[in-house]
Enzyme design. Sequence first.
Site, PDB file in Angstrom:
ATOM      1  CG  HIS A  41       3.747   9.023  10.008  1.00 55.96           C
ATOM      2  ND1 HIS A  41       2.720   9.802   9.517  1.00 55.96           N
ATOM      3  CD2 HIS A  41       3.633   7.838   9.357  1.00 55.96           C
ATOM      4  CE1 HIS A  41       2.019   9.130   8.610  1.00 55.96           C
ATOM      5  NE2 HIS A  41       2.550   7.941   8.498  1.00 55.96           N
ATOM      6  CG  HIS A  51       4.439   7.039   4.127  1.00 55.20           C
ATOM      7  ND1 HIS A  51       3.699   6.004   3.588  1.00 55.20           N
ATOM      8  CD2 HIS A  51       3.877   7.311   5.330  1.00 55.20           C
ATOM      9  CE1 HIS A  51       2.731   5.673   4.421  1.00 55.20           C
ATOM     10  NE2 HIS A  51       2.820   6.447   5.497  1.00 55.20           N
ATOM     11  CB  CYS A  53      -1.367   4.010  10.349  1.00 54.75           C
ATOM     12  SG  CYS A  53      -1.544   3.798   8.566  1.00 54.75           S
ATOM     13  CG  ASP A  65      15.377  13.104   3.329  1.00 51.92           C
ATOM     14  OD1 ASP A  65      14.495  12.286   3.001  1.00 51.92           O
ATOM     15  OD2 ASP A  65      16.567  12.998   2.977  1.00 51.92           O
ATOM     16  CG  HIS A  66      16.593   9.615   5.605  1.00 54.09           C
ATOM     17  ND1 HIS A  66      16.428  10.150   4.345  1.00 54.09           N
ATOM     18  CD2 HIS A  66      16.872   8.295   5.434  1.00 54.09           C
ATOM     19  CE1 HIS A  66      16.610   9.203   3.438  1.00 54.09           C
ATOM     20  NE2 HIS A  66      16.872   8.068   4.060  1.00 54.09           N
ATOM     21  CD  GLU A 116       0.138   8.600   4.198  1.00 59.72           C
ATOM     22  OE1 GLU A 116       0.216   9.192   5.282  1.00 59.72           O
ATOM     23  OE2 GLU A 116      -0.817   7.850   3.887  1.00 59.72           O
ATOM     24  CG  HIS A 118       3.872   3.427   8.957  1.00 60.57           C
ATOM     25  ND1 HIS A 118       3.150   3.798  10.071  1.00 60.57           N
ATOM     26  CD2 HIS A 118       3.340   4.117   7.917  1.00 60.57           C
ATOM     27  CE1 HIS A 118       2.204   4.654   9.718  1.00 60.57           C
ATOM     28  NE2 HIS A 118       2.298   4.874   8.419  1.00 60.57           N
TER      29      HIS A 118
END
Length: 275
Positions: A153, A180, A172, A218-219, A262, A178
Amino acid sequence: MANVRLTRRVGFSSGHRYWLEAESEARNAELFGRWASRFNHGHNYFLEVTAIGPVDESTGMVVNIKDIDAVLQELVVERFDQKSINDEVPEFAGLVPSTENLLRFFVAQLSELPGEVELIELKLEETPTLHGNWKKDNDKVTITRSYEFAASHRLYIPEMSEERNLELYGKCCNEHGHGHNYILEVEVSGEPDSITGFVTDLTQLDEAVEELVVDRYDHKNLNIQVEELAGKVPTSEVVALAIFSKLDGSIPGVLESVRLHETARNIFEVKRNDL
């Protein structure tokens, strides 16, 4: 005198099985799903016992930990460690050794703790991705299941200047985003099944969370690939609220909370009682 809470953690290794000899194979499969088996499987359980009480002015303690440990050793470790719960703990001879039933059993066993402390909460970890909780304030047992997804995100508000975004979000707001490895904990309550003690169907819960959240997040890039986050700044607060809204009413049982990790240092929780 102000009260202080004390939590003590104890571990034990036990085997158990989800199988009722009086029932057919088909009925056992219906009751216990993929966990139905005539044979034991084992867990390294961890039980956290939380009590509350006043601090003794002479000792500076709520209760002597040695006294708590002695009770836990006698009522928990000695009775359960290296044992088959179905076969060697008499109270479970005809009782399904589910996490929920084990919690209720420990509530009764630990209702009278030493000193002036009162039992107010129990947490029983069956696996790293499954634990149950009991709290005295509502006398409710809940089950928490953990899931993981990796996503990227960018924290950025288009209407603001680059300088203001950098001031607000720091690194950020990196223009390329970036990522997580998020850990999602879903806490559920429900009416205990009269036979199994289960408050939710874990198979159905897993399927729902996988479909509604994990498979969709996811991904993915949360800014542009998740419908309910479109046009929003996908902070973990916003993501946690979106996940709660997505799951509420779509999983077996009552959604009590979601906790979104996170990072190891950043954890965000949405609780039903806070909405």
